[in-house]
Design an enzyme around this catalytic site. Structure first.
Site, PDB file in Angstrom:
ATOM      1  CG  LEU A  59      -1.937  -1.142   1.313  1.00  0.00           C
ATOM      2  CD1 LEU A  59      -2.766  -1.010   2.587  1.00  0.00           C
ATOM      3  CD2 LEU A  59      -2.842  -1.173   0.087  1.00  0.00           C
ATOM      4  NE  ARG A  61      10.134   2.599   1.103  1.00  0.00           N
ATOM      5  CZ  ARG A  61      11.189   1.798   1.090  1.00  0.00           C
ATOM      6  NH1 ARG A  61      11.340   0.938   0.095  1.00  0.00           N
ATOM      7  NH2 ARG A  61      12.089   1.841   2.054  1.00  0.00           N
ATOM      8  N   GLY A  62       7.062   4.455   4.147  1.00  0.00           N
ATOM      9  CA  GLY A  62       7.578   5.665   4.747  1.00  0.00           C
ATOM     10  C   GLY A  62       9.069   5.512   4.931  1.00  0.00           C
ATOM     11  NE  ARG A  66      10.752  -1.870   2.977  1.00  0.00           N
ATOM     12  CZ  ARG A  66      11.609  -1.409   3.893  1.00  0.00           C
ATOM     13  NH1 ARG A  66      11.238  -1.291   5.169  1.00  0.00           N
ATOM     14  NH2 ARG A  66      12.828  -1.052   3.551  1.00  0.00           N
ATOM     15  CG  ASP A 178       5.236  15.454  12.741  1.00  0.00           C
ATOM     16  OD1 ASP A 178       5.417  16.541  12.165  1.00  0.00           O
ATOM     17  OD2 ASP A 178       5.707  14.383  12.328  1.00  0.00           O
TER      18      ASP A 178
END
Length: 329
Positions: A59, A61-62, A66, A178
């Protein structure tokens, strides 16, 4: 908190997952809970593992994770499985952030906060089983909108939902710290889910000094190295609302020092297309003195927000009627 202690604390939390869960999903979640509880009852605590889930499509990833579509084998309940490698977390020095995210997000249950259903780990990876928000990051939708901005009705609705989620966090002594479009997810029903609690903090005494978050969203008190409280989230909500209706943050610049300077001097310009009510709301949130910022309840009851939400509902109804007419033809 160790991984093991956090996991067992989270397991005690699972029976409460049924609260505010849509009726059609209650039975699968109940089955997941009972599965864990039955093992505990016999003195053999059940540890979730990758074997309990069928991993599907990738879907996204950062930086450190993932995300995959996954299905729990027993109940067939679908989740978004975030997989993080421990070695990557260690190299990035973010182990504490991940544990904080797990500890805080597992305790928050609100319709506009992404739900952490459970988590587990093996020798090399950490797995977070998260609620699915099928439309993905709000940032993607903002960048894909005309002129990279939303209209005011859509912005008003989203501002209300984020304010609602933040107000719930503050009532539970949690500061998000954040807020930005990348950390908000969108569902198929046009509802927002606040996510990514890696920089969040549980603050019973409500005072912090850590500099964290995203440069363009930093409040003056953080820039100046002063202590701050949960009103930093109000500031960030003002920046977010501005980005919704303008297409970029108000203090965006080509260098860190230039951005800091703009924040300190409160250099905000409002494009001519913004309504009076919209500018009034943003201005009420972007106050240099934190005590002067309007409350999150003020945001939710603001006339611009209420009128915009009603208009957004009409927009969505019209869109649905259009889809139905197209389907008939």
């Amino acid at each position: 908190m160790t991984l093991s202690r956090a996991k067992h604390a989270n397991r005690n939390h699972l029976p409460h997952l049924l609260a505010k869960v849509p009726e059609e999903h209650q039975e699968p979640i109940k089955n997941m809970c009972l599965k864990m509880m039955s093992h505990d009852a016999y003195g053999q605590p059940y540890d979730w593992s990758p074997r309990d889930f069928e991993m599907g499509a990738h879907l996204g990833r950062g930086k450190f994770g993932r995300v995959y579509l996954a299905r729990e084998r027993h109940s067939h309940y679908l989740v978004a499985m975030k997989v993080m490698f421990k070695e990557e977390l260690r190299k990035g020095c973010v182990q504490r952030q991940v544990l904080r995210e797990i500890e805080i997000q597992s305790r928050l249950k609100h319709p506009h906060i992404l739900r952490l259903l459970t988590w587990f780990h093996d020798e090399s990876r950490i797995y977070l089983a998260l609620e699915i928000a099928s439309e993905g990051e709000l940032f993607k939708h903002l960048r894909g909108a005309p002129n990279h901005r939303f209209d005011e009705p859509r912005s008003a609705k989203y501002t209300y939902q984020v304010a609602n989620a933040l107000n719930y966090c503050h009532l539970n002594n949690v500061i998000h710290r954040d807020l930005k479009p990348e950390n908000i997810l969108l569902t198929s029903t046009d509802d927002l889910k606040l996510a990514d609690f890696g920089w969040s903090a549980h603050t019973p005494n409500n005072k912090r000094r850590t500099l964290c978050g995203t440069l363009d969203y930093l409040p003056p008190e953080m820039v100046d190295g002063n202590s701050y409280d949960d009103s930093v989230d109000q500031w960030c909500l003002g920046i977010l609302c501005y980005e919704f209706v303008v297409g970029c943050p108000p203090f965006e610049s080509n260098s860190t020092e230039s951005t800091y300077s703009k924040i300190r001097r409160m250099e905000i310009s409002y494009p001519s297309h913004l309504s009076k009510g919209c500018k009034e709301l943003i201005g009420g949130l972007l106050r240099k003195e934190s005590k002067g910022r309007i409350t999150l309840v003020d945001v939710m009851t603001h006339y611009w927000v209420k009128a915009g939400m009603a208009e957004r509902e009409l927009q969505l109804q019209k869109r649905e009627r259009g889809k139905e007419n197209t389907a008939r033809n």
